[in-house]
Design an enzyme around this catalytic site. Sequence first.
Site, PDB file in Angstrom:
ATOM      1  N   SER A 235       0.866  -1.201   0.080  1.00  0.00           N
ATOM      2  CA  SER A 235       0.066  -0.036  -0.071  1.00  0.00           C
ATOM      3  C   SER A 235       0.901   1.095  -0.037  1.00  0.00           C
ATOM      4  CB  SER A 235      -0.979   0.183   1.082  1.00  0.00           C
ATOM      5  OG  SER A 235      -2.121   0.506   0.726  1.00  0.00           O
ATOM      6  N   LYS A 239       3.887   1.995  -2.594  1.00  0.00           N
ATOM      7  CA  LYS A 239       4.124   3.309  -3.508  1.00  0.00           C
ATOM      8  C   LYS A 239       5.712   3.587  -3.042  1.00  0.00           C
ATOM      9  CE  LYS A 239      -0.376   5.287  -1.701  1.00  0.00           C
ATOM     10  NZ  LYS A 239      -1.433   4.670  -2.361  1.00  0.00           N
ATOM     11  N   TRP A 326     -10.677   0.705  -4.092  1.00  0.00           N
ATOM     12  CA  TRP A 326      -9.896   1.820  -3.819  1.00  0.00           C
ATOM     13  C   TRP A 326      -8.545   1.960  -4.767  1.00  0.00           C
ATOM     14  CZ3 TRP A 326     -11.317   6.339  -2.349  1.00  0.00           C
ATOM     15  CH2 TRP A 326     -10.472   7.058  -1.496  1.00  0.00           C
ATOM     16  N   HIS A 377      -7.989  -5.678   1.311  1.00  0.00           N
ATOM     17  CA  HIS A 377      -6.522  -5.035   1.012  1.00  0.00           C
ATOM     18  C   HIS A 377      -5.585  -5.220   2.121  1.00  0.00           C
ATOM     19  CE1 HIS A 377      -4.206  -1.428   0.302  1.00  0.00           C
ATOM     20  NE2 HIS A 377      -4.119  -1.182   1.873  1.00  0.00           N
TER      21      HIS A 377
HETATM   22  C1  GCU Z   1      -5.320   4.801   2.269  1.00  0.00           C
HETATM   23  C2  GCU Z   1      -4.901   5.481   1.209  1.00  0.00           C
HETATM   24  C3  GCU Z   1      -4.110   4.578   0.243  1.00  0.00           C
HETATM   25  C4  GCU Z   1      -3.273   3.857   1.038  1.00  0.00           C
HETATM   26  C5  GCU Z   1      -3.794   3.091   2.054  1.00  0.00           C
HETATM   27  C6  GCU Z   1      -2.563   2.203   2.872  1.00  0.00           C
HETATM   28  O1  GCU Z   1      -6.303   3.863   2.146  1.00  0.00           O
HETATM   29  O2  GCU Z   1      -5.943   6.182   0.693  1.00  0.00           O
HETATM   30  O3  GCU Z   1      -3.414   5.420  -0.848  1.00  0.00           O
HETATM   31  O4  GCU Z   1      -2.499   2.799   0.059  1.00  0.00           O
HETATM   32  O5  GCU Z   1      -4.202   4.003   3.043  1.00  0.00           O
HETATM   33  O6  GCU Z   1      -1.649   2.733   2.934  1.00  0.00           O
HETATM   34  O7  GCU Z   1      -3.045   1.298   3.393  1.00  0.00           O
END
Ligand code: GCU
Length: 399
Positions: A235, A239, A326, A377
Amino acid sequence: MKAYLLTCLSLIICIQLHAQNHEESNYEESKVPAYTLPDVLKSSDNKTIKNKKAWEKIRRPEVLTLFEDNIYGQVPKSFEDIRFSVLSEDKSSMNGKAHRKDVLIEVSNQNKSVRINLVLFTPNKAIKPSPAFLLINNRGKENTDPSRKIISEFWPAELVIDAGYAIAAFHVSDLAPDNKAEFMNGVMQLYPEQLSADNGMRAIGAWGWGASRVMDYFVTDPQINAKKVALTGHSRGGKASLWAAAQDQRFAICITNCSGSTGAALARRQFGERVRRINTSFPHWFNTNYKKFNDHEELLPVDQHMLISLIAPRPVYATNASEDLWADPKGTFLSLKNAEDVYGLYGLKSKLPEVPPGLNYPVIESPLAYHNREGKHDMTVYDWKQFIRFADYHFGRGK
Ligand code: GCU
């Protein structure tokens, strides 16, 4: 009375904001706008890039700078000092299977220093330096418990050790605490000029920078084969793993798990989390310039397929989970697909199908790999098992 009215007003505002956020996010394929991706193989002076030499000399540096300037910020390359110390170790942890080291990495610049705590296990059965997985940990530190009293599926260290790999992790808060009020209390202190620059480093950049300092350590550790390190992140950590691997070519493999917006998913699809949303909820993740693209993804000079392209020819594995719209599973797959041309310049052929593969159908024996796991997720043992297969394949450890 006044207080009551104020409470009512703030409640109404809250409800409206929530409704707005919900409306802001599209989950319907039919509502994805028509879009044209920037051509990764066209240089700024409109020349077509036809071979890897021109890619490496002309276009790759251009694309890297576009990401620095418009999204992730600069990545400071120099510092005054770096020191590594093993704070404690256990040569027979995990019932004798592994050697644990708690390594402190201390980096100093401009009279400030940052301390990165690395948890590292290497397999005792290894007869050569071990290939390794490194996780950028954005969840609780208990997930990477060095004592192994807590065993978390998020970081199944025993599984990785049994497969013959070293496994390591550091926590993002050592580099930049993950909130807008405190993110500057870490690496940013070493580079104060970054804070006022519109293209200055922010939290995701700081976490990626941390991964590179761990790599600085790995090259000094005889138990690690630093030429075979797979960088992983989930997540927001995913990134950072992409950005770090794009910047630092010493990472041999990049794995980005459910990274979604401003990770592996295409921005122009405007599906799930959009640029305005991420910049509003997490203003400390990306540089100031990125805010210009709120509601205007189409104006970005890059899209995320170009971030993946920067990692070529090194293998990249992106994943999603079926319930995690998402993070736009289809947009992630398309991002990989649109990076294929750059891998092609290196003579590497992706085995990704034309349309996204079905659930729990990993495509692994490919420089661009993908799966969409059934479920939520998360990063799970299922995901890790595929990562191991992927590393086995690319590091020539396959059966
Ligand atoms: C939030 C955010 C995402 C990210 C996620 C995470 O949902 O909006 O961009 O990837 O957190 O890090 O679990």
